[in-house]
Design an enzyme around this catalytic site. Structure first.
Site, short mmCIF file in Angstrom:
data_model
loop_
_atom_site.label_atom_id
_atom_site.label_comp_id
_atom_site.label_asym_id
_atom_site.label_seq_id
_atom_site.Cartn_x
_atom_site.Cartn_y
_atom_site.Cartn_z
N GLY A 14 1.29 14.85 12.02
CA GLY A 14 1.88 15.60 10.91
C GLY A 14 3.64 15.08 11.25
N ASN A 16 5.75 12.75 9.77
CA ASN A 16 6.55 12.89 8.42
C ASN A 16 6.72 14.88 8.36
OD1 ASN A 16 6.95 10.20 7.58
ND2 ASN A 16 4.61 10.18 8.61
N MET A 93 -5.41 12.20 4.96
CA MET A 93 -6.49 11.01 4.33
C MET A 93 -8.02 11.38 4.26
SD MET A 93 -4.67 9.46 5.55
CE MET A 93 -4.76 7.74 6.79
N LEU A 96 -7.83 11.45 -3.39
CA LEU A 96 -7.80 13.21 -4.43
C LEU A 96 -8.35 11.99 -5.56
CD1 LEU A 96 -4.33 14.21 -3.11
CD2 LEU A 96 -6.42 15.28 -3.18
N ASN A 110 3.18 10.75 -2.36
CA ASN A 110 2.10 10.54 -0.92
C ASN A 110 3.48 9.11 -0.34
OD1 ASN A 110 0.34 9.83 1.03
ND2 ASN A 110 0.15 7.85 -0.10
N HIS A 112 3.56 6.04 2.21
CA HIS A 112 2.30 4.68 2.38
C HIS A 112 2.83 3.65 3.15
CE1 HIS A 112 -1.05 2.13 2.19
NE2 HIS A 112 -0.44 1.30 1.67
N GLU A 146 -5.44 6.18 -9.11
CA GLU A 146 -5.63 4.38 -8.14
C GLU A 146 -5.07 4.75 -7.19
OE1 GLU A 146 -4.97 -0.18 -9.06
OE2 GLU A 146 -5.37 0.98 -10.67
N ASP A 148 -2.72 4.34 -3.86
CA ASP A 148 -1.57 3.32 -3.46
C ASP A 148 -1.34 2.73 -4.71
OD1 ASP A 148 -2.68 4.15 -1.22
OD2 ASP A 148 -3.11 2.85 -0.64
N GLU A 177 9.52 5.55 8.22
CA GLU A 177 9.00 6.97 6.84
C GLU A 177 9.89 7.90 7.54
OE1 GLU A 177 4.57 6.69 7.44
OE2 GLU A 177 4.35 5.22 8.28
#
Ligand code: GAR
Length: 217
Positions: A14, A16, A93, A96, A110, A112, A146, A148, A177
């Site tokens: 956690g 981020n 991780m 969905l 999200n 990445h 789809e 990423d 990030e």
């Protein structure tokens, strides 16, 4: 100022999430972190969220067997019960389903650890080193079914050094990030993002001025 209510979904440490919580402490930040949900009871991030006074929930995917949608219905119900408007995945991780992604279309983002569309999937840093790229980075994007692949909101680039290992490179990317995720959520919460034909446009973006961090806000 009324702030937009945001939930963060995590599966692990956690960091981020912590960066978003920290950013949202600023009085002029347009979002409040109203809920943290983990699909893993042992996620370290849960303790960090609790320490910051944020309500937390565990919705353990393993309790739902192979039925992804019933897990996601529980997730969706919790988000609704907390009047959540936007959802940030932060090291969450779990893939969905189109059902969940459709329900949260343009409200689900999200982060990445790569410059998408390069290096989708896992082990991005080792793969970047193996590919010999000189610049690597991170991307915040809208989630689509789809993996990423959704419209890019913000990216940050870092150099790849000659002596990097996957770990040293990961640490450099992670620091980036932590800078871009709060920037991207700010844009979303301010209503400054428009998705047209699969591309995300930023209303009133300032020129990045040669800095490899986009967008500048
Ligand atoms: C971050 O590097 C994030 O970009 C990555 O997992 C890490 C989570 O760290 N996410 C993915 O790989 C998603 N496919 P954190 O829990 O400390 O934020």
């Amino acid at each position: 100022m009324s702030r937009r209510r945001v939930a963060i979904l995590i599966s692990g440490r956690g960091s981020n999430m912590a960066a978003l919580i920290e950013a949202a402490k600023a009085p002029d930040y347009p979002a409040e972190i109203a809920l943290v949900i983990s699909n893993r009871p042992e996620a370290k991030g849960l303790e960090r969220a609790k320490a910051a006074g944020i309500p937390t929930l565990v919705i353990d995917h393993s309790g739902f067997g192979r039925d992804r949608e019933s897990f996601e219905r529980a997730l969706d119900a919790a988000l609704k019960a907390h009047a959540i408007e936007f959802v940030c995945l932060a090291g969450f991780m779990r893939l969905l389903t189109p059902w969940f992604v459709g329900r949260w279309e343009n409200r689900l983002i999200n982060i990445h650890p790569a410059l998408l569309p390069a290096f989708k999937g896992l082990d991005t840093h080792a793969r970047a080193l193996a590919a010999g790229v000189k610049i690597h980075g991170a991307t915040v994007h809208f989630v689509v079914p789809e993996m990423d692949s959704g419209p890019v909101i913000a990216q940050a680039a870092v150099p790849v050094n000659e002596d990097d290992t996957a770990e040293t490179l990961a640490a450099r990317v992670l620091a980036a990030e932590h800078r871009i995720y709060p920037m991207a959520l700010r844009l979303l919460a301010e209503g400054r993002l428009r998705v047209v034909d699969g591309r995300c446009h930023i209303v009133d973006a300032r020129a990045a001025g040669g800095l490899l961090l986009a967008p500048e806000i």
